[in-house]
Scaffold this active site. Structure first.
Site, PDB file in Angstrom:
ATOM      1  N   HIS A  72      -9.859  12.846  12.464  1.00  0.00           N
ATOM      2  CA  HIS A  72      -9.525  14.132  13.084  1.00  0.00           C
ATOM      3  C   HIS A  72      -8.037  14.419  12.938  1.00  0.00           C
ATOM      4  O   HIS A  72      -7.205  13.631  13.371  1.00  0.00           O
ATOM      5  CB  HIS A  72      -9.915  14.133  14.567  1.00  0.00           C
ATOM      6  CG  HIS A  72     -11.379  14.371  14.789  1.00  0.00           C
ATOM      7  ND1 HIS A  72     -11.889  14.995  15.897  1.00  0.00           N
ATOM      8  CD2 HIS A  72     -12.448  14.088  14.005  1.00  0.00           C
ATOM      9  CE1 HIS A  72     -13.205  15.082  15.804  1.00  0.00           C
ATOM     10  NE2 HIS A  72     -13.565  14.523  14.662  1.00  0.00           N
ATOM     11  N   TYR A 200     -10.501  20.370  24.823  1.00  0.00           N
ATOM     12  CA  TYR A 200     -10.246  20.102  26.239  1.00  0.00           C
ATOM     13  C   TYR A 200     -10.051  21.463  26.899  1.00  0.00           C
ATOM     14  O   TYR A 200      -9.150  22.210  26.493  1.00  0.00           O
ATOM     15  CB  TYR A 200      -8.962  19.288  26.426  1.00  0.00           C
ATOM     16  CG  TYR A 200      -8.969  17.886  25.850  1.00  0.00           C
ATOM     17  CD1 TYR A 200      -8.773  17.648  24.489  1.00  0.00           C
ATOM     18  CD2 TYR A 200      -9.143  16.781  26.687  1.00  0.00           C
ATOM     19  CE1 TYR A 200      -8.763  16.358  23.979  1.00  0.00           C
ATOM     20  CE2 TYR A 200      -9.130  15.482  26.176  1.00  0.00           C
ATOM     21  CZ  TYR A 200      -8.941  15.282  24.829  1.00  0.00           C
ATOM     22  OH  TYR A 200      -8.929  13.998  24.323  1.00  0.00           O
ATOM     23  N   PRO A 292      -9.133   9.341  31.588  1.00  0.00           N
ATOM     24  CA  PRO A 292      -9.522   9.408  30.173  1.00  0.00           C
ATOM     25  C   PRO A 292      -8.953  10.609  29.407  1.00  0.00           C
ATOM     26  O   PRO A 292      -9.106  10.688  28.188  1.00  0.00           O
ATOM     27  CB  PRO A 292     -11.060   9.477  30.220  1.00  0.00           C
ATOM     28  CG  PRO A 292     -11.400   9.890  31.608  1.00  0.00           C
ATOM     29  CD  PRO A 292     -10.288   9.452  32.501  1.00  0.00           C
ATOM     30  N   LYS A 296      -6.505   7.172  26.019  1.00  0.00           N
ATOM     31  CA  LYS A 296      -5.554   6.089  25.810  1.00  0.00           C
ATOM     32  C   LYS A 296      -6.057   4.696  26.191  1.00  0.00           C
ATOM     33  O   LYS A 296      -5.479   3.695  25.764  1.00  0.00           O
ATOM     34  CB  LYS A 296      -4.269   6.357  26.629  1.00  0.00           C
ATOM     35  CG  LYS A 296      -3.455   7.516  26.119  1.00  0.00           C
ATOM     36  CD  LYS A 296      -2.629   7.102  24.927  1.00  0.00           C
ATOM     37  CE  LYS A 296      -2.223   8.244  24.055  1.00  0.00           C
ATOM     38  NZ  LYS A 296      -3.057   8.480  22.883  1.00  0.00           N
ATOM     39  N   TYR A 384      -0.524  11.881  21.682  1.00  0.00           N
ATOM     40  CA  TYR A 384      -1.977  11.789  21.503  1.00  0.00           C
ATOM     41  C   TYR A 384      -2.326  10.822  20.377  1.00  0.00           C
ATOM     42  O   TYR A 384      -3.264  10.019  20.483  1.00  0.00           O
ATOM     43  CB  TYR A 384      -2.554  13.181  21.208  1.00  0.00           C
ATOM     44  CG  TYR A 384      -4.055  13.250  21.337  1.00  0.00           C
ATOM     45  CD1 TYR A 384      -4.657  13.405  22.579  1.00  0.00           C
ATOM     46  CD2 TYR A 384      -4.883  13.142  20.223  1.00  0.00           C
ATOM     47  CE1 TYR A 384      -6.035  13.460  22.714  1.00  0.00           C
ATOM     48  CE2 TYR A 384      -6.262  13.201  20.346  1.00  0.00           C
ATOM     49  CZ  TYR A 384      -6.835  13.361  21.603  1.00  0.00           C
ATOM     50  OH  TYR A 384      -8.204  13.408  21.735  1.00  0.00           O
TER      51      TYR A 384
END
Ligand code: RFL
Ligand code: PHB
Length: 389
Positions: A72, A200, A292, A296, A384
């Site tokens: 991704h 998200y 979550p 991580k 990220y």
């Protein structure tokens, strides 16, 4: 029985560490309370940073991950009608890999025999002794009798509820904790994902996440009050809620199907410091928990394990104990930054019950700023994708 290192817990942290030690010819034994099927039955992480992929590559156990993992290059933050794409590849030159924790654990488990990694499953009443000394030992019950393992080091990879951290907490250490007023209700279903990248979403009804395990298996979450029960959420109710929270564009592409797993995970930020006491090192969820939201947890377990393996190998191969002494500071430096990122992304993307109009305006202002600033997007992307190890 005698070994150099006794590892408690055969989750991803314990298995990665065991394999790293065995690949360098260092003796160790892993003790696991549950059976192999239980360990494989837990649906958890899905997003891997380089650090985790690199460990699997170093072990030569990355064939399936390379073949089946989805690369991704970006992910999305949704709010109202707007979508911010964080282009992690363009902003950092790196990517993440979507590959289930279950699959990674399976790859590590299946290689046990060939690599000579001894794992004792269904070890009950595991207890740590004399961890402050140079000759600690571990006791456990199996097949109706007690066993004792004498070793030089114990590594606690036994998750948040295991006995290892408690063995330190009884004598030393400090816990830092934040508990959130909601949990994530997750659903796994054999349907194609609604989007090729993760979304998200911060919606007035609450948080939602669209994730996946493969082109044909989806993983979705909605946040729910901690008091909620899975039984209150028949599949259709979750699909309806996802369709609202993820916004019309994603909703148009949601394919519904029966859940193959459904569970609620409470959200918590937690750090226990230091991560070493005498001959006991803590790795992964045994030492820290992140909500979550930043993906991580597993990746932090991987960086801990890498530092612990380096320290243990320096000790046993070169007689050098410095890295053991430095282990906690080194691991915590990375842990705290991941804690900060996970906490701030949680704050940004969830509706907290105590929030008023001011806090809501702050979320909108921050999201507007991120949408318009390459610098802000870069900061999110580099966290990220994973900070350096
Ligand atoms: P684990 O996986 O909890 O494994 C610990 C093992 O220790 C065993 N154990 C014992 N063994 C012997 N004696 C005892 N008394 C014992 N007590 C416990 C347990 O049976 C178990 O086998 O810890 P580990 O290895 O540190 O791994 C940590 C990760 O599992 C965890 O951080 C992640 O799953 C967190 N997480 C995510 N992390 C990511 O990096 N990316 C993600 O996308 C991501 N998504 C998630 C997540 C966690 C979630 N939940 C359910 C908390 C999504 C969710 C919903
Ligand atoms: C998942 O696919 O389970 C997942 C993905 C991203 C997260 C958390 C969980 O931040």
């Amino acid at each position: 029985m005698k070994t150099r290192i006794c590892i408690i817990g055969a989750g991803p942290a314990g298995l990665m560490l065991g394999h790293l030690l065995r690949s360098e010819g260092v003796d160790c034994v892993v003790l696991e309370r549950a059976g192999p099927d239980y360990v494989l039955g837990r649906i958890r992480a899905g997003v891997l940073e380089n650090v985790t992929v690199d460990i699997m590559a170093r072990l030569g156990l990355d064939a399936r991950l390379r073949a089946e993992g989805l690369v991704h290059d970006g992910f999305n933050l949704a709010y109202g009608e707007r979508l911010i794409r964080i282009d992690i590849a363009a902003l950092t030159g790196k990517h993440v890999v979507v590959y289930g924790q279950t699959e990674l654990t399976r790859d590590l488990m299946e290689a046990r025999e060939a690599r000579g990694l001894e794992v004792v499953y269904e070890a009950a009443d595991v207890a740590l002794h004399d961890v402050g000394s140079d000759a600690p030992y571990v006791t456990y019950a199996k097949d109706g009798r007690m066993h004792r393992i004498d070793c030089r080091f114990i590594v606690g990879c036994d998750g948040f509820h295991g006995p290892s951290r408690k063995a330190v907490a009884a004598v030393a250490g400090q816990a830092f904790e934040k508990v959130y007023p909601f949990g994530w209700l997750g659903i796994l279903a054999d349907v194609p994902p609604c989007n090729h990248e993760l979304i998200y979403a911060n919606h007035e009804r609450g948080f939602a996440l669209a994730s996946m395990r493969s082109e044909t298996r989806s993983r979705y979450y909605v946040d729910v009050p901690v008091t909620e029960k899975v039984e209150d959420w028949p599949d259709e109710r979750i699909w309806d809620e996802l369709a609202i929270r993820l916004g019309p564009e994603a909703a148009a592409h949601i394919v519904r199907g029966p859940s193959i797993e459904k569970s609620i995970a409470p959200l918590r930020s937690f750090v226990f410091a230091p991560m070493r006491h005498g001959s006991l090192l803590l790795c992964g969820d045994a030492a820290h928990i992140v909500p979550p939201t930043g993906a991580k947890g597993l990746n932090l377990a991987a960086s801990d394990v890498l530092y612990a393996a380096e320290a243990l190998l320096a000790f046993f191969k070169r007689g050098d104990g410095d890295a053991i002494i430095g282990y906690s500071d080194k691991a915590l430096a990375r842990v705290w930054k991941a804690e900060r990122f996970s906490w701030s992304l949680t704050r940004l993307m969830h509706r907290f019950p105590e929030d008023g109009p001011f806090e809501r305006a702050m979320q909108v202002a921050e999201l507007d700023y991120i949408a318009s600033s390459r610098a802000a997007q870069t900061a999110i992307a580099e966290n990220y994708v994973g900070l350096p190890v």
